[in-house]
Design a protein around this motif. Sequence first.
Motif, PDB file in Angstrom:
ATOM      1  N   LEU A  52       2.344  -2.764  10.163  1.00  0.00           N
ATOM      2  CA  LEU A  52       3.513  -2.685   9.276  1.00  0.00           C
ATOM      3  C   LEU A  52       3.118  -2.893   7.822  1.00  0.00           C
ATOM      4  CD1 LEU A  52       6.083  -4.641  11.480  1.00  0.00           C
ATOM      5  CD2 LEU A  52       6.077  -2.188  10.973  1.00  0.00           C
ATOM      6  N   SER A  53       2.194  -3.810   7.568  1.00  0.00           N
ATOM      7  CA  SER A  53       1.771  -4.018   6.180  1.00  0.00           C
ATOM      8  C   SER A  53       0.981  -2.812   5.682  1.00  0.00           C
ATOM      9  CB  SER A  53       0.929  -5.285   6.064  1.00  0.00           C
ATOM     10  OG  SER A  53      -0.287  -5.156   6.786  1.00  0.00           O
ATOM     11  N   GLY A  54       0.164  -2.215   6.567  1.00  0.00           N
ATOM     12  CA  GLY A  54      -0.553  -1.010   6.171  1.00  0.00           C
ATOM     13  C   GLY A  54       0.393   0.148   5.893  1.00  0.00           C
ATOM     14  N   ALA A  55       1.460   0.259   6.699  1.00  0.00           N
ATOM     15  CA  ALA A  55       2.469   1.289   6.438  1.00  0.00           C
ATOM     16  C   ALA A  55       3.153   1.045   5.098  1.00  0.00           C
ATOM     17  CB  ALA A  55       3.495   1.310   7.566  1.00  0.00           C
ATOM     18  N   ALA A  56       3.421  -0.225   4.794  1.00  0.00           N
ATOM     19  CA  ALA A  56       4.011  -0.550   3.493  1.00  0.00           C
ATOM     20  C   ALA A  56       3.070  -0.164   2.361  1.00  0.00           C
ATOM     21  CB  ALA A  56       4.339  -2.038   3.427  1.00  0.00           C
ATOM     22  N   GLY A  57       1.777  -0.412   2.551  1.00  0.00           N
ATOM     23  CA  GLY A  57       0.803  -0.023   1.535  1.00  0.00           C
ATOM     24  C   GLY A  57       0.746   1.476   1.334  1.00  0.00           C
ATOM     25  N   GLN A  58       0.884   2.231   2.416  1.00  0.00           N
ATOM     26  CA  GLN A  58       0.900   3.684   2.281  1.00  0.00           C
ATOM     27  C   GLN A  58       2.159   4.161   1.551  1.00  0.00           C
ATOM     28  OE1 GLN A  58      -0.343   6.150   5.582  1.00  0.00           O
ATOM     29  NE2 GLN A  58      -1.233   4.390   6.624  1.00  0.00           N
ATOM     30  N   LEU A  59       3.293   3.536   1.846  1.00  0.00           N
ATOM     31  CA  LEU A  59       4.526   3.900   1.136  1.00  0.00           C
ATOM     32  C   LEU A  59       4.425   3.541  -0.341  1.00  0.00           C
ATOM     33  CD1 LEU A  59       7.251   2.864   3.742  1.00  0.00           C
ATOM     34  CD2 LEU A  59       6.600   5.183   3.071  1.00  0.00           C
ATOM     35  N   TRP A  60       3.801   2.376  -0.624  1.00  0.00           N
ATOM     36  CA  TRP A  60       3.597   2.013  -2.032  1.00  0.00           C
ATOM     37  C   TRP A  60       2.762   3.088  -2.728  1.00  0.00           C
ATOM     38  CZ3 TRP A  60      -1.068   1.207  -4.554  1.00  0.00           C
ATOM     39  CH2 TRP A  60      -0.959   0.771  -5.885  1.00  0.00           C
TER      40      TRP A  60
ATOM     41  N   GLY B  45       4.611  -5.624  -3.051  1.00  0.00           N
ATOM     42  CA  GLY B  45       4.578  -7.063  -2.793  1.00  0.00           C
ATOM     43  C   GLY B  45       4.102  -7.386  -1.393  1.00  0.00           C
ATOM     44  N   VAL B  46       4.576  -6.633  -0.404  1.00  0.00           N
ATOM     45  CA  VAL B  46       4.125  -6.845   0.971  1.00  0.00           C
ATOM     46  C   VAL B  46       2.628  -6.591   1.092  1.00  0.00           C
ATOM     47  CG1 VAL B  46       4.273  -5.913   3.321  1.00  0.00           C
ATOM     48  CG2 VAL B  46       6.362  -6.359   2.023  1.00  0.00           C
ATOM     49  N   THR B  47       2.160  -5.534   0.448  1.00  0.00           N
ATOM     50  CA  THR B  47       0.727  -5.204   0.488  1.00  0.00           C
ATOM     51  C   THR B  47      -0.109  -6.328  -0.112  1.00  0.00           C
ATOM     52  OG1 THR B  47       1.235  -2.844   0.321  1.00  0.00           O
ATOM     53  CG2 THR B  47      -1.009  -3.528  -0.242  1.00  0.00           C
ATOM     54  N   ALA B  48       0.293  -6.792  -1.291  1.00  0.00           N
ATOM     55  CA  ALA B  48      -0.468  -7.856  -1.956  1.00  0.00           C
ATOM     56  C   ALA B  48      -0.411  -9.156  -1.156  1.00  0.00           C
ATOM     57  CB  ALA B  48       0.092  -8.066  -3.364  1.00  0.00           C
ATOM     58  N   TRP B  49       0.745  -9.463  -0.573  1.00  0.00           N
ATOM     59  CA  TRP B  49       0.886 -10.704   0.200  1.00  0.00           C
ATOM     60  C   TRP B  49       0.020 -10.688   1.445  1.00  0.00           C
ATOM     61  CZ3 TRP B  49       3.135 -10.941   5.170  1.00  0.00           C
ATOM     62  CH2 TRP B  49       3.247 -12.230   5.695  1.00  0.00           C
ATOM     63  N   TYR B  50       0.038  -9.585   2.188  1.00  0.00           N
ATOM     64  CA  TYR B  50      -0.723  -9.538   3.442  1.00  0.00           C
ATOM     65  C   TYR B  50      -2.226  -9.451   3.172  1.00  0.00           C
ATOM     66  CZ  TYR B  50      -2.434  -8.110   7.991  1.00  0.00           C
ATOM     67  OH  TYR B  50      -3.135  -8.046   9.170  1.00  0.00           O
ATOM     68  N   ALA B  51      -2.618  -8.617   2.226  1.00  0.00           N
ATOM     69  CA  ALA B  51      -4.053  -8.430   1.979  1.00  0.00           C
ATOM     70  C   ALA B  51      -4.670  -9.626   1.271  1.00  0.00           C
ATOM     71  CB  ALA B  51      -4.278  -7.160   1.159  1.00  0.00           C
ATOM     72  N   GLY B  52      -3.914 -10.247   0.387  1.00  0.00           N
ATOM     73  CA  GLY B  52      -4.448 -11.393  -0.335  1.00  0.00           C
ATOM     74  C   GLY B  52      -5.674 -11.035  -1.153  1.00  0.00           C
ATOM     75  N   ASP B  53      -6.684 -11.907  -1.111  1.00  0.00           N
ATOM     76  CA  ASP B  53      -7.873 -11.664  -1.932  1.00  0.00           C
ATOM     77  C   ASP B  53      -8.768 -10.567  -1.358  1.00  0.00           C
ATOM     78  OD1 ASP B  53      -8.858 -12.984   0.274  1.00  0.00           O
ATOM     79  OD2 ASP B  53     -10.134 -14.356  -0.877  1.00  0.00           O
ATOM     80  N   ARG B  54      -8.409 -10.020  -0.187  1.00  0.00           N
ATOM     81  CA  ARG B  54      -9.193  -8.904   0.354  1.00  0.00           C
ATOM     82  C   ARG B  54      -9.068  -7.659  -0.527  1.00  0.00           C
ATOM     83  NH1 ARG B  54      -7.144  -9.069   6.543  1.00  0.00           N
ATOM     84  NH2 ARG B  54      -5.214  -9.585   5.421  1.00  0.00           N
ATOM     85  N   LEU B  55      -7.986  -7.578  -1.321  1.00  0.00           N
ATOM     86  CA  LEU B  55      -7.866  -6.466  -2.265  1.00  0.00           C
ATOM     87  C   LEU B  55      -8.973  -6.497  -3.310  1.00  0.00           C
ATOM     88  CD1 LEU B  55      -4.013  -6.229  -2.962  1.00  0.00           C
ATOM     89  CD2 LEU B  55      -5.413  -4.783  -1.481  1.00  0.00           C
TER      90      LEU B  55
END
Length: 560
Positions: free
Chosen positions: A273-281, A387-397
């Motif tokens: 779901l977070s990856g899907a949110a990142g794709q939509l972003w 926001g969802v993408t940044a929250w889930y990925a954290g410092d992995r971005l």
Amino acid sequence: MVDTPAPPVRGRSGAAGARVWWLLAAGWLAQVALRLWLNRYHTMPVANPDETGYLLAARWLAGGAGADLSGSTFYQAGYALLLVPIFWLTSDPALAYRLAVGAGAMAAASAYPAAYVLLRRLRLDRRAALVAAFVAGLSPALLVFSGFALADAILPVVVLAWLTALHDLVAGGAERRRVVAGVVAGGLGAYAMATHLRGTVIVAVCLLVAVALWRRLPRAALIATLASAVAGAVAGDALNAALRAALYPGGPRDLSALLVERLTSVDGQAWALSGAAGQLWYLVTGTWGLAGVGLAGAAALLARRSAPLAPRVLAGALLAATLGIAYASSAALPDEHRVGNFAYGRYLSCVAVAWTLAGLLTLLRARRLAVARCALAAAGLLAVTGGVTAWYAGDRLHRHAFIAFDFPEVIFLTRTFDALDLVTASLSALALLACLTAAALLARPATATPAGRPATAVVGVLALIHLAFIAHLAPSPPAAGPDWLPAPAPPGRVAVEAGVRWNVWVPLSYRVWWTGIERFHGTTPPEGICTAVVQEDAGPPPEGWTVTGARHGWATWSRC
């Protein structure tokens, strides 16, 4: 996608129709020429293993040498089929690749006439449709990938044609026309399925539309749609099975266990779901907010039961395909420790142009208040998904690998080439969305449905953005230097030691056009081999062999 009904389309004279087709032909040629200029330095595959996988599939389908890609991702036959005639004409890998890039340029440029036809189906004025389709044809999703031997060069056009066929299937009219539209819609869905796993979602949506509307469709049209989709899917599966057996004798990379784990666990669902949110972003950001406007307009249209059936079906089908692709691709994506695992645009690039058109339609045809609401909804969607993408990925971005090829639009927005600056990209996209929205609001009268002025203003702003992106893409001559791959000479057999890295032997499998590359273990090449590629630190060759090259972790031995 719109808030008010469009004015009826005027009848067109034969002379006007002829002028339109001449304009479409001239515009298509101009777009092909632009892509050829942008990609003039593309001489060999760089997006490996993807490009090489498709090219090897095409070469094998044309009767040429195959390869052993066991353990790699399976690259399906649908796109490779289009490249088969190239390998009938030439076996030279450099020339074949240049021709493949040219074929991609022609395919991607075809989005211009395809978008025009779709906009006319949705009752946009002829002149506005011509300019809007041309500028939408310059979208990043159609420019970036058209320069590579990738299925992404053709999928956006397939989606546009599929949506047009769905419209003709649902909109009414003569039964024969609807039967033909059903055959085309089902066939295009099946072809997309044979081209990439994203197509599985498209054909599923097509079947769902046909079944959901079975009471509204003529029986013959319903049967034609279902039969075309099923027959095409079976044929595509058979072709892919043959390709899989020939090029992946040990089996392709199997992600089914990972997919099941993702779908059946809380952590897996969070990833998907977070990856899907990142794709939509990325979809909203990479279309300068227009996809967000289109998504909001589509949701509003679906909520209006009084709206015409065909546009509502298109809005629902496109929305379902988009969400399905985003979720399914994210669920099946392994953790490769790259930033693209969390924010990625390539999987939804096939629908990006369609959503760009939806956003343009909303800005051009909705009333002022609806335009403002859709723009605010787009901004909200961008903020939430980001926001969802940044929250889930954290410092992995920041910790994981940033691959510039994954982020062409984001790099354009941020001018940062080695990291994902999610905040700056979002703010830049919102600024461009504000310019597009302001053009739509300021150019239309306070009352009445807009006609020509908003189209000129909005499309003009979008054209300026796309021109800036084209200037950003403008290539520089590559630096001169020796090739980084081994250079075996024909016609001898070639073998690669199992320890050599994939980024050497996979592209080499395409360079070696006269024979399939063999693999071996140990320090002694098989009998009959002319050139052996080993690890650079393999030590001295066996007796009778001579070192003929060493570079970038590999060495070549020869005895021919």
